[in-house]
Design a protein around this motif. Structure first.
Motif, PDB file in Angstrom:
ATOM      1  N   THR A   1       4.835  -2.966   0.506  1.00 41.10           N
ATOM      2  CA  THR A   1       3.945  -4.119   0.420  1.00 41.10           C
ATOM      3  C   THR A   1       4.342  -5.154   1.472  1.00 41.10           C
TER       4      THR A   1
ATOM      5  N   LEU B   1      -3.771  -1.873   0.200  1.00 38.50           N
ATOM      6  CA  LEU B   1      -3.678  -2.243  -1.203  1.00 38.50           C
ATOM      7  C   LEU B   1      -3.307  -0.992  -2.002  1.00 38.50           C
TER       8      LEU B   1
ATOM      9  N   TYR C   1      -0.491  -1.549  -8.841  1.00 41.60           N
ATOM     10  CA  TYR C   1      -0.407  -3.013  -8.764  1.00 41.60           C
ATOM     11  C   TYR C   1       0.858  -3.529  -9.446  1.00 41.60           C
TER      12      TYR C   1
ATOM     13  N   ALA D   1      -3.713  -8.665  -6.833  1.00 40.85           N
ATOM     14  CA  ALA D   1      -3.355  -7.932  -5.614  1.00 40.85           C
ATOM     15  C   ALA D   1      -4.477  -8.027  -4.579  1.00 40.85           C
TER      16      ALA D   1
ATOM     17  N   ALA E   1      -4.221  -9.772  -0.920  1.00 42.84           N
ATOM     18  CA  ALA E   1      -4.592  -9.058   0.309  1.00 42.84           C
ATOM     19  C   ALA E   1      -5.622  -9.857   1.109  1.00 42.84           C
TER      20      ALA E   1
ATOM     21  N   MET F   1      -7.656   0.732   0.861  1.00 41.10           N
ATOM     22  CA  MET F   1      -7.446   0.700  -0.584  1.00 41.10           C
ATOM     23  C   MET F   1      -7.166   2.107  -1.095  1.00 41.10           C
TER      24      MET F   1
END
Lengths: 259, 260
Positions: A154, B82, B86, B149, B153, B163
């Motif tokens: 991330t 992404l 999550y 999330a 983004a 994604m």
């Protein structure tokens, strides 16, 4: 975690009973007075020592050595732990050494420290750093290695530099482990400061306790022990207070998962 | 010029036994700016590997990826991925607001001060989380976490948003809601979206174009257009006879490959 716990009446009354038992037991057996002076005498000795300022002086010396040693250990161990947790090669290089040194009772290093550094503040602080370093180091390494790869990815996909990933993701991600290490390290630092002072101090609570014992002033000796105990209690409390603030998110998360 | 240009991308892994597994065969495709394109394929077809390679998080074995005219050698600045998970990708130690602010800061924008806070709050409202600014991610449901999330983004203002099965672990109703939220945001912000899913209908409902992937080593079997009018509607769009036709067409292609 944040709510005040109800006062533990049972616990405190059993402690009070112990003190009462000690007080009257000591009075009833005067020939053991050297070993167990009545509690009241210990506290009056404590009062006198405080009034004279001598014990405050010793306590401050111990506190300063503890603070110096513990903070230095925290800084070094977190830094080294993050690096060793992050770079697999370095960890492999040093893992055996860490595994062999860590279980060794740290007091065994005191003679070496005296040999190398003489008897003085430097020696006492050094052994304190050495001893409290291990739990912080081990926990930091574990914490860093426990961070999920997705979290690092991330950071990468958001274009963070390695340095910012370290600072903004790895460090906070490992912080619950680091906090555990610090809590253990704190207790160990106190043990080592006191022990080293007993062996090679001319000041400090450890020195005071042993010195009074040798002078057969057992009430003063116990007074010193009470101060060390209080110091430990207060420092632990202080740590937990800071920790529960800094780790508020974590405690809530654990409580949620447990529910 | 396409905003995203994938040229003969392939990726193989050396496995523990010394065997080489080819995850991605040879993929070439282009995405134009502002498009919504989906990859749809069976599970285990290397979809995540493909997206990680496009995002610059994995180095491809051969071929190259060009984003906005520049060849990718690491994670490109104008693209963000992404993740499906999550709960693993959000920062548990930051509030919803803090997570979104991270997106602002990562782009190099100011992440503190009143203007940044307004911007972050606006995004939070946009994904439908107004009132949850000061909650921590673990205090929210899965769907809400994925909304955080998404907001994070978008705070990064990527030109391309990748994604990876973002709604794959959500329940069916939450999934439909999030699909509509995503389409609304996409129409509003004009971001280019490359989406991966194994849900054929989701791909049709969301996308302009669909690439059907084969089993491993994954290759594009076919490109299909999904030109239903926008804004789309969960009931009417899906009720269109052509929608079902398209669904069946894709299903046959994926299903015809037999067991892996």
């Amino acid at each position: 975690m944040n709510q005040a716990k109800p006062f533990n009446w049972l616990g405190w009354s059993s402690f009070a009973s112990l003190l009462l038992f000690w007080e009257f037991g000591a009075r009833a057996t005067p020939k053991f007075e050297l070993y167990f002076p009545p509690v009241s005498r210990i506290f009056s000795a404590l009062g006198q020592a405080f009034a004279a300022g001598s014990i405050t002086q010793h306590a401050l010396v111990t506190l300063a050595r503890f603070a110096e040693g513990f903070l230095l250990a925290a800084l070094l161990a977190v830094l080294a732990g993050v690096i060793l947790g992050y770079f697999r090669f370095l960890h492999s290089l040093l893992a055996t050494m860490i595994e062999l040194l860590r279980p060794m009772p740290s007091v065994a290093i005191i003679p070496v420290a005296i040999l190398l550094l003489g008897i003085g503040d430097g020696m006492i602080v050094s052994v304190t750093v050495y001893a409290s370093l291990w739990p912080i180091l081990i926990n930091t390494i574990d914490g860093v290695r426990n961070i999920d790869a997705t979290l690092i990815d991330t950071g990468r996909t958001f274009g963070l530099s390695r340095w910012r990933i370290l600072w903004q993701i790895i460090l906070p991600g490992a912080s619950p482990f680091i906090a555990t290490g610090l809590r253990i390290g704190l207790s160990i630092a106190l043990i080592l400061v006191t022990t080293a002072e007993m062996i090679a101090g001319s000041q400090g609570l450890g020195f005071f306790i042993l010195d009074e014992e040798r002078a057969m002033n057992s009430a003063n000796m116990y007074a010193g022990i009470v101060v060390v105990a209080l110091l430990g209690y207060v420092l632990n409390r202080l740590f937990l207070m800071i920790e529960s603030r800094a780790m508020k998110w974590r405690h809530g998360m654990i409580a949620r998962q447990a529910a | 010029m396409p905003i995203l240009d994938v040229q003969s991308l392939s990726k193989s892994y050396r496995q523990a036994g010394g065997e080489t597994t080819v995850a991605i065969g040879n993929i070439t495709c282009q995405v134009e700016a502002g498009e919504f394109v989906s990859f749809v394929g069976p599970s285990g077809c290397g979809k995540t590997t493909l997206l990680m390679s496009i995002a610059g998080l994995l180095a491809p074995s051969s071929g190259r990826v060009i984003v906005n005219g520049k060849e990718v050698s690491g994670p490109p600045a104008n693209l963000v991925l992404l993740f499906q998970e999550y709960n693993k990708s959000l920062f548990a130690w930051r509030s919803v607001l803090g997570n979104v602010r991270f997106g602002l800061a990562a782009r190099g924008a100011r992440s503190t001060g009143a203007a940044a806070e307004d911007k972050a709050r606006e995004l939070i409202q946009l994904v439908g989380l107004k009132g949850f600014e000061n909650h921590y991610p673990w205090e929210l449901s899965g769907g809400m976490q994925q909304r955080v999330a998404i907001a994070r983004a978008l705070a990064y203002e990527p030109e391309v948003l990748l994604m990876d099965e973002p709604f794959g672990s959500l329940d069916a109703l939450t999934r439909l809601e999030l699909e509509d939220t995503l389409l609304r945001l996409w129409a509003e912000l004009k971001t280019t979206i490359l989406f991966i899913t194994h849900d054929i209908e989701e791909a049709i409902y969301l996308s302009d174009r669909i690439w059907v992937l084969s089993r491993r080593p994954s290759q594009i079997i076919q490109e299909l257009k999904s030109d239903f009018s926008r804004p789309r509607h969960q009931v009417t769009t899906r009720a269109d006879a052509r929608f079902m036709e398209l669904r069946n067409d894709i299903y046959r292609q994926i299903g015809n490959q037999g067991a892996p």
